[in-house]
Design an enzyme around this catalytic site. Structure first.
Site, PDB file in Angstrom:
ATOM      1  N   ALA A  32       6.143  88.826  15.722  1.00 56.60           N
ATOM      2  CA  ALA A  32       5.165  87.876  15.158  1.00 56.60           C
ATOM      3  C   ALA A  32       5.101  87.913  13.401  1.00 56.60           C
ATOM      4  CB  ALA A  32       3.824  88.397  15.580  1.00 56.60           C
ATOM      5  N   ARG A  83       7.676  75.144  10.567  1.00 57.63           N
ATOM      6  CA  ARG A  83       7.726  73.793  11.136  1.00 57.63           C
ATOM      7  C   ARG A  83       6.271  73.236  11.632  1.00 57.63           C
ATOM      8  NH1 ARG A  83      12.804  75.576  15.214  1.00 57.63           N
ATOM      9  NH2 ARG A  83      12.005  77.613  14.197  1.00 57.63           N
ATOM     10  N   GLU A 143      23.085  79.920  17.940  1.00 56.20           N
ATOM     11  CA  GLU A 143      21.852  79.448  17.614  1.00 56.20           C
ATOM     12  C   GLU A 143      22.158  77.617  17.117  1.00 56.20           C
ATOM     13  OE1 GLU A 143      18.614  80.456  17.150  1.00 56.20           O
ATOM     14  OE2 GLU A 143      19.568  81.917  18.341  1.00 56.20           O
ATOM     15  N   ASN A 147      18.354  80.074  25.556  1.00 58.17           N
ATOM     16  CA  ASN A 147      17.895  81.543  25.401  1.00 58.17           C
ATOM     17  C   ASN A 147      16.376  81.202  25.145  1.00 58.17           C
ATOM     18  OD1 ASN A 147      17.054  83.890  24.536  1.00 58.17           O
ATOM     19  ND2 ASN A 147      17.816  83.563  22.493  1.00 58.17           N
ATOM     20  N   ASN A 193     -38.962  73.886   9.556  1.00 57.24           N
ATOM     21  CA  ASN A 193     -38.952  75.236   9.496  1.00 57.24           C
ATOM     22  C   ASN A 193     -38.394  75.853   8.185  1.00 57.24           C
ATOM     23  OD1 ASN A 193     -36.475  73.980   9.975  1.00 57.24           O
ATOM     24  ND2 ASN A 193     -35.605  75.901  10.850  1.00 57.24           N
TER      25      ASN A 193
END
Ligand code: UD1
Ligand code: CA
Length: 493
Positions: A12, A18, A161, A176, A392
């Site tokens: 994380a 993007r 990649e 993947n 109020n």
């Protein structure tokens, strides 16, 4: 039972560029939960001995989300070296030295991944003598993902990649998924060999697969049956597609549990919402947050409920409600706005063009038309006239209005808080209630009406009104009714 031989690492720390957003990517919600929250909930359900979350970009905001979704998780801060491989390398340092089990690595941006898929992955890995087992998928569009390159014999060989791939490698459509199971020592050894020598200058976790193969270890890729299970979210188009898929799954699950959903395409149900059998959801309805709807209630069309409870058999039409409670058999809307702290009793009514806030409205009590009721408590079986405003706010402080039981206030009243109206009291139309009204009294503040006879014929001669007036005065007038009820001008419906 806790699986002490399992460690889960959730990645994380990435920036999520993007998304083009000030909000960190993993905190964008779908189904009412941040992206990373889905992954954490799934991880939690596996009951692993160790859960580690790696953070860096906007780390404090991520840590807050992680701690609320998975309180026991160990937080690891990634250093300046970028890449998923670096993130895992640093997470491993948080494991006890003597840990020799399996490490499940999950990208933080795959929210639709479910526990069943992970359990299959773990079983598959443990039943085979392999150094790594990963999940793969065949999405319609493989663009952006790392590609699975297999040997001629079909064995997993390496991952490349998108940005480093040749045209031939890019033509492969097995991707993947970003979900991996490794033996811890093989993973440690291989990561030590990973470099940043690639198109993005990052330490890729994916390089571990090729390195393990070259070191003579077996690795395998397990294709998932449905590619949506592992779709990663990198941009807002993928976010909305995943949210729609999740919603379709939730709508279907509720339908099978006995909820009528007339139009699944325009009905949105958050993951934490709860619906009972024989609830009906009409088109354009959003059931958000921890909203609960009891059996037989009908919601919609065009209604948004956030963290709201709706009792059995209630009817809520064209309404926006947040942190409110709607009692059994009550009626709300159309065009009602219930702000936090609204509690409507059983059989009560908040009607058309009514706004409420911090208002407790007792059983059978009604605010049917065109009103603002804030910081107010109303007893049972009372009726508030059309167009009533609780004043109020004095510009500095908020004050409370108290209305008793069996009260009938007239149309177009203003209640200047702090003020109270006793049980069984009435008020006339147009009353401005500044002083407390005792039980059973009729409150009136409007000056007596004065009629100037013949004014139109004198002052507007020759007009159509004057002609109508003289024609009317030629016929005997019907006596005007003038009793207390008419003076009170109550609107009761
Ligand atoms: C990654 C995989 C790719 C795979 C895809 C699946 C790598 C190098 N590539 O690509 O093969 O097909 O996921 O969805 O792993 N993160 C860190 N630290 C970092 C960088 C990223 O913790 O330095 C985290 C991110 O927060 C994110 C996850 O790792 O949760 C994946 O990062 P992302 O940049 O989305 O990787 P992809 O390019 O999608
Ligand atoms: Ca991704």
């Amino acid at each position: 039972m806790t699986d002490d031989r399992l460690a889960i690492i959730i990645l994380a720390a990435g920036q999520g560029t993007r998304m083009k957003s000030a909000l960190p990517k993993l905190l964008h919600p779908l189904g009412g939960v941040p992206i990373v929250g889905h992954v954490l909930a799934t991880a939690r359900s596996l009951d692993a001995g160790h859960v580690i979350a790696v953070v860096r970009h906007e780390r404090d905001r991520l840590v807050e989300a992680i701690e609320s979704e998975l309180p026991g998780a160990t937080i690891v801060d990634q250093d300046e070296v970028p890449g998923t491989g670096r993130a895992v390398e640093q997470a491993l340092l948080a494991l006890p030295d003597d840990f020799d089990g399996d490490v499940l690595v999950v990208n933080g941006d795959v929210p639709l991944l479910n526990a069943a898929t992970l359990t299959t992955l773990i079983e598959r890995h443990r039943n085979h003598d392999v150094a790594a087992t990963i999940l793969s998928a065949m999405p319609d569009d493989a663009t952006g993902y790392g590609r699975i390159i297999r040997t001629e014999a079909g064995a997993l060989d390496y991952i490349v990649e998108q940005k480093d791939a040749t045209d031939a490698e890019r033509a492969v459509n097995e991707i993947n998924a970003g979900v991996y199971l490794f033996g811890v020592s093989q993973l440690r050894d291989a990561l030590a060999e990973v470099t940043t020598d690639n198109a993005q200058g990052e330490k890729y976790l994916t390089d571990v697969i090729g390195l393990l193969r070259r070191a003579g270890s077996e690795v395998s890729a397990l294709p998932v049956s449905d590619s949506w299970l592992v779709e990663g979210i990198n941009d807002r188009a993928q976010l909305s597609a995943a949210a729609a898929k999740l919603n379709a799954l939730l709508v279907r699950a509720w339908q099978l549990a006995g909820v009528t959903v007339q139009d699944p395409a325009t009905t949105w149900i958050d993951i934490k919402a709860r619906l009972h059998a024989d609830v009906t959801l009409l088109p354009g309805t959003q059931i958000l947050g921890a909203t609960v709807v009891e059996s037989g209630a009908t919601i919609g069309p065009d209604t948004t409920l956030i963290d709201t409870e709706v009792g059995a058999g209630a009817r809520v039409r064209r309404t926006d409600a947040t942190l409110s409670v709607i009692g059994a058999g009550a009626e709300v809307g159309p065009f009602a706005y219930l702000r936090p702290g609204t509690v409507l009793g059983e059989r009560g009514k908040i009607g058309t063009f009514v706004e409420t806030k911090n208002a407790q409205i007792g059983e059978g009590s009604k605010v049917p038309h065109l009103s603002y009721i804030g910081d107010t408590e109303i007893g049972v079986e009372s009726n508030v006239g059309a167009g009533t405003i609780t004043s109020n706010y004095d510009g500095v402080h908020k004050h409370r209005t108290t209305i008793g039981s069996h009260v009938r206030t007239g149309a177009h009243n203003t209640l200047v808080a702090p003020v109270s109206v006793g049980d069984g009291a009435y008020s006339g139309a147009g009353t401005v209630i500044r002083k407390d009204v005792p039980a059973g009294a009729l409150a009136l503040t409007v000056a007596q009406q004065r009629n100037v006879e013949g004014w139109v014929e004198q002052k507007r001669p020759g007009t159509a009104a004057a002609t109508a007036a003289s024609a009317a005065s030629a016929t005997p007038a019907v006596d005007a009714v003038s009793d207390d009820a008419a003076a009170a001008g109550n609107v009761d419906s």
